[in-house]
Write a protein that holds these residues in place. Structure first.
Motif, PDB file in Angstrom:
ATOM      1  N   GLU A  80     -63.034  54.104 -57.417  1.00 40.99           N
ATOM      2  CA  GLU A  80     -62.757  53.385 -58.659  1.00 40.99           C
ATOM      3  C   GLU A  80     -63.130  51.916 -58.541  1.00 40.99           C
ATOM      4  O   GLU A  80     -63.696  51.321 -59.456  1.00 40.99           O
TER       5      GLU A  80
ATOM      6  N   SER B 230     -60.006  57.930 -54.170  1.00 42.43           N
ATOM      7  CA  SER B 230     -60.164  57.571 -55.574  1.00 42.43           C
ATOM      8  C   SER B 230     -60.041  56.068 -55.765  1.00 42.43           C
ATOM      9  O   SER B 230     -60.740  55.492 -56.592  1.00 42.43           O
ATOM     10  N   ARG B 231     -59.183  55.412 -54.981  1.00 39.63           N
ATOM     11  CA  ARG B 231     -59.075  53.958 -55.081  1.00 39.63           C
ATOM     12  C   ARG B 231     -60.398  53.293 -54.730  1.00 39.63           C
ATOM     13  O   ARG B 231     -60.859  52.385 -55.418  1.00 39.63           O
TER      14      ARG B 231
ATOM     15  N   SER C  32     -66.907  51.541 -58.519  1.00 41.16           N
ATOM     16  CA  SER C  32     -67.412  51.726 -59.881  1.00 41.16           C
ATOM     17  C   SER C  32     -67.125  50.497 -60.747  1.00 41.16           C
ATOM     18  O   SER C  32     -67.974  50.059 -61.524  1.00 41.16           O
TER      19      SER C  32
END
Length: 918
Positions: free
Chosen positions: A62, A58-59, A65
């Motif tokens: 993220e 997720s890091r 993104s």
């Protein structure tokens, strides 16, 4: 005799600045991250491991993104994406959002800007929050409050305004860019970073898949120069790729917590005297201080290279330095790699406890020497002593392997001591490793190597089949490139005579017929040859259906051909300038000093000669068009041009233009581009050594040969794409950039045939151009051939927009005049320039240089570019003044094109006709 452990204990007890004895600490429980002999992830519970993967995944997602790079995980960013010209190319702008940071970084790297690592974002404030004054009129204001109520109200109203933020760590930005780039953009990024003297990524962490990658391929494009120091002779510069030479290698790592900055220590070690070098990013650079999200586990590499000056050189030979970001316990595979390839490993830590003992005892048997750098204030003295004594036998340490860095004491003394240790290790029999050796070790340890993909390996195998038989470049040319022999030179000479006879006006028919017959006979002899085995293998490589494999093959060919012959030292620039012959120009100098090195351009010349010979026979009716074997060659070459390879416009060996080949290329280009075929031609002319190729490469991210005394001799062209969103505004779809290479040698008008040849070639290059950049030596003399070409073109009314560039070539960067200045007409020329100016007789008499229209200060500009280097090469950094001046010149050139100050833009059909006429 005391044991090694006792010596360690004695030394540490004797340190006056150590902290007081700390209470005994229980050995911590065995952590999952360092369990087992390899201290990897294997002993982690499945749920914990999935949780850890999920958090890191997720890091990464993220961050991608946030930077606008999430779409480039499947369709990777390529060179063409990074180098195309857009509206941002004509304005100075600062990133206003995190999504701007990748593009800002790429543009600054292209311009060799020392601030390329900055992640500072300038927020775009809403209209009601922007100051009413213009920026240039803003002044510091003093605000007065009448009461406490007014004070508190104003404080809260100001606190609601957005403030600049730096949410992205510079190393996270670099890792995200590299993970989103294809192999060839990665290579370009590392090449530009090396020119900026930044530390280069060696192992790229991927926190999502945990498939960490050693960037061997990306580093292959980096070439560095170093100066040997023979005992009784002047040092000679050598150029070589950074991946091949073996050198002493020193790794610096952190274990748990260290109050000493590892990167700052490395920068201080690499900084000679009082000149601070910031190879490795650290928090005090002020370029962005966000927390690291994905860059932990990154391994960086930098080199200390000798300059040939004992007063400046830290080491008499190249030495490599490695830096692991993050704690070694969390990045065990990377740490194991460093212990496998390093001459010595320096561990910075404040505490050595049970966990650290188990961690380090597992590398017992490593050939590397181990050193500890401790802090006396944060460490726990008794614990450190006990575990250092236990580690000493396993790591073969003695008292000299433990250093205490006290920040409050003389840092210079500590650096001297550390440099002495490094020099002593480098002089002793120690492990020496190349980047290729590091790749072999990485494979054994389970790390990926970017070069191991199938396309890359197939291309490498094809290159090796071509180059394995090359022992002597001249012999290879005679045996494998047979069309580039005496037949080729004779054909070029006859074509030149035929062209001159046709333009002389009413030539005798018998003379024309004789020349055509001789040319046809020579072309028939050429066409009687078949492509040799090496050329056939090359053609198979460039016609491979896989685009990636074609690109890999071309890069492998460049390196394979460069390494096929024994490398030889380059003479210093001062020697080149001192030996330049007055009559023969730089071309004669280069033929005298160096044979032209074998390169990809020689294989393309051979293809061009097969195409020329066949086309000549078809035109003469001696060969039916249906029997052509080489009609597809221009299409193969075009693919290389579109993918960023410079192609030869003027043959460097015969100093002639293969007209049918160039015309065929342009026809293929017209068919390829379709409706987007509007072109602007930008050229750079000047004598060798005036920095014109480096100038073009820095402005547009091109790959013209620069800084090499034995580069190719011809004029080369490269295609730069204009973004569709900007092409209507700029008025063109592509820019064709031409580098005159070593063709314009500065021969005076009295040099006879040599001068006439230079003037003709300058006329061709300038006649094709909308904009010409004339690179001047420090004397500011315009090459006589350029003046002569202008006089010829002035008669036709076809004169490009001129920009004159004076560069400080020898000294380091220093304050001087602004880059762009209006100047009075250039000083009267030297004798050679005056003779050239007077060479063309007009109806009104002779012309002088000062009277030429292209020297009109109201119409043209003289640019003063600071020196490229700040410091002494090879460890010098690119000066910020050079980068900024070149960027301003680029903006001016694009503005001139957009505002119609250059010649009318052409389509490719018009360019084809112009080539024929010229």
């Amino acid at each position: 005799m005391a044991s090694p452990g006792a010596e360690v204990e004695l030394l540490v007890r004797g340190q006056p600045d150590l902290a007081e004895v700390a209470p005994e600490i229980k050995a911590p429980e065995r952590p999952a991250a360092v369990a087992g002999a390899d201290l990897g992830w294997r002993d982690m519970e499945g749920d914990d491991r999935e949780l850890q993967y999920g958090v890191e995944r997720s890091r990464l997602q993220e961050l991608l993104s946030l930077l606008g790079l999430e779409t480039h995980q499947v369709r990777k960013l390529g060179l063409q994406d990074a180098l195309q010209i857009s509206s941002d190319s004509v304005r100075s702008w600062a990133p206003q959002a995190p999504r701007d940071l990748p593009w800002s970084c790429l543009r600054k790297l292209q311009a060799l800007n020392a601030e390329a690592r900055s992640t500072t974002v300038v927020l775009d404030l809403p209209p009601d929050a922007r100051p009413a004054e213009k920026e240039s009129q803003m002044e510091e204001e003093v605000i007065y409050w009448d009461s406490a109520d007014d004070l508190s109200a104003d404080i809260y109203s100001f606190s609601e305004l957005p403030t600049p933020d730096t949410p992205v760590h510079p190393l996270d930005l670099l890792c995200a860019l590299l993970l989103s780039a294809d192999a060839f953009l990665q290579q370009e990024i590392l090449l530009r970073m090396s020119l900026c003297q930044f530390a280069l990524p060696l192992v790229l962490p991927d926190s999502e898949s945990h498939a960490h990658t050693l960037l061997l391929w990306a580093l292959r494009g980096v070439v560095r120069t170093s100066w040997a120091q023979p005992p009784r002779a002047a040092g000679s510069p050598w150029e070589d790729g950074v991946v091949l030479p073996r050198a002493p290698t020193f790794a610096f790592v952190r274990m748990e917590v260290s109050s000493n900055s590892k990167s700052q220590l490395l920068n201080a070690l690499l900084s000679p005297g009082h000149r601070q070098r910031d190879c490795f990013w650290h928090r005090d650079l002020g370029l962005g201080t966000g927390a690291r999200e994905i860059a932990d586990g990154l391994v960086e590499i930098s080199w200390s290279l000798p300059s040939g000056r004992e007063d400046l050189d830290l080491f008499p030979e190249p030495v490599a330095f490695l830096n692991l970001r993050g704690d070694i316990g969390s990045h065990w595979p990377q740490f194991r790699l460093l212990t496998e390839v390093s001459s010595a490993v320096f561990i910075l830590t404040d505490n050595v406890g049970e966990k650290e003992y188990r961690l380090l005892s597992s590398v017992k048997g490593s050939a590397a020497k181990f050193y500890f750098i401790l802090s006396p204030y944060r460490g726990k003295r008794n614990s450190n002593l006990r575990f250092l004594n236990r580690l000493a036998p396993a790591l073969r340490m003695d008292h000299a392997h433990v250093l205490v860095k006290v920040s409050s004491t003389d840092g210079a003394r500590f650096l001297r001591r550390l440099r002495c240790i490094l020099a002593q290790v480098a002089r002793s029999p120690c492990r020496r490793a190349s980047v290729e050796d590091m790749a072999h070790a990485a494979r054994r340890l389970g790390l990926r190597v970017d070069e191991d993909c199938e396309e890359c390996q197939r291309a490498k195998g094809r290159m090796e089949r071509i180059t394995r038989s090359i022992r002597d470049a001249d012999a290879f040319r005679r045996e494998e490139l047979r069309l580039q022999g005496e037949l080729w030179r004779k054909a070029a000479r006859v074509e030149r005579e035929l062209c001159q006879a046709q333009w002389a006006g009413d030539p005798p028919d018998k003379r024309l017929a004789e020349l055509r017959h001789r040319l046809l006979d020579l072309r028939t002899q050429q066409n009687g040859h078949a492509p040799a085995a090496g050329l056939q293998e090359f053609i198979a490589g460039v016609s491979c259906p896989s685009l990636g494999e074609r690109q890999y093959f071309l890069r492998w060919m460049e390196w394979g051909l460069a390494g096929a012959a024994q490398p030889r030292p380059r003479p210093p620039l001062e020697t080149v300038l001192a030996l330049r012959p007055r009559q023969g120009g730089a071309g004669a100098l280069r033929e005298h000093l160096w044979p032209e090195p074998l390169g990809v351009e020689h294989f393309l010349r051979e293809m061009a000669q097969f195409y020329e010979a066949e086309s000549c026979l078809v035109e003469a009716g001696k060969l039916p068009a249906g029997q052509r074997r080489f009609a597809h060659f221009p299409g193969l070459a075009l693919e290389l041009l579109v993918r960023g390879l410079p192609l030869e416009l003027i043959d460097g060996s015969t100093l002639s233009t293969p007209l049918r080949w160039v015309t065929g290329l342009l026809k293929e280009l017209h068919g390829r581009l379709g409706r987007r075929s509007r072109l602007v031609v930008l050229s750079a002319l000047g004598v060798p050594g005036t920095g014109k190729s480096t100038l073009l490469n820095t402005m547009f991210g091109l790959r013209f040969a620069a800084g090499r005394g034995c580069g190719p001799r011809g004029a080369f062209m490269q295609l730069v794409t204009v973004a569709e969103s900007f092409s209507q505004d700029l008025g063109c779809d592509h820019i064709l950039v031409i580098d005159s290479g070593g063709l314009i040698g500065g021969a005076p008008a009295t040099a006879g045939e040599r001068f006439e040849l230079e003037a003709s070639l300058a006329t061709l290059v300038m006649g094709l151009s909308n904009v010409s950049v004339v690179s001047l030596a420090e004397t500011r003399d315009i090459p006589p051939a350029v003046v002569h070409a202008f006089l010829r073109l002035e008669k036709t009314g076809h004169t490009p927009n001129y920009q004159f560039v004076c560069q400080n070539l020898h000294g380091t960067s220093a304050p001087g005049p602004k880059p762009r200045e209006r100047r009075p007409p250039l000083e009267p020329p030297a004798d050679g320039g005056r003779a050239a100016a007077h060479g063309d007789k007009q109806g009104d008499g002779l012309r002088t240089l000062a009277g030429l229209a292209f020297c009109d200060p109201e119409k043209q500009h003289v640019w003063h570019i600071p020196g490229l280097w700040h410091g002494v090469p090879p460890m010098a950094t690119v000066s910020l003044g050079y980068s900024e001046a070149v960027l301003e010149l680029k903006r001016c050139l694009l503005e001139n094109i957009r505002n119609g100050l250059s010649n009318p833009n052409k389509n490719i059909q018009q360019l084809i006709e112009l080539v024929r006429r010229l």
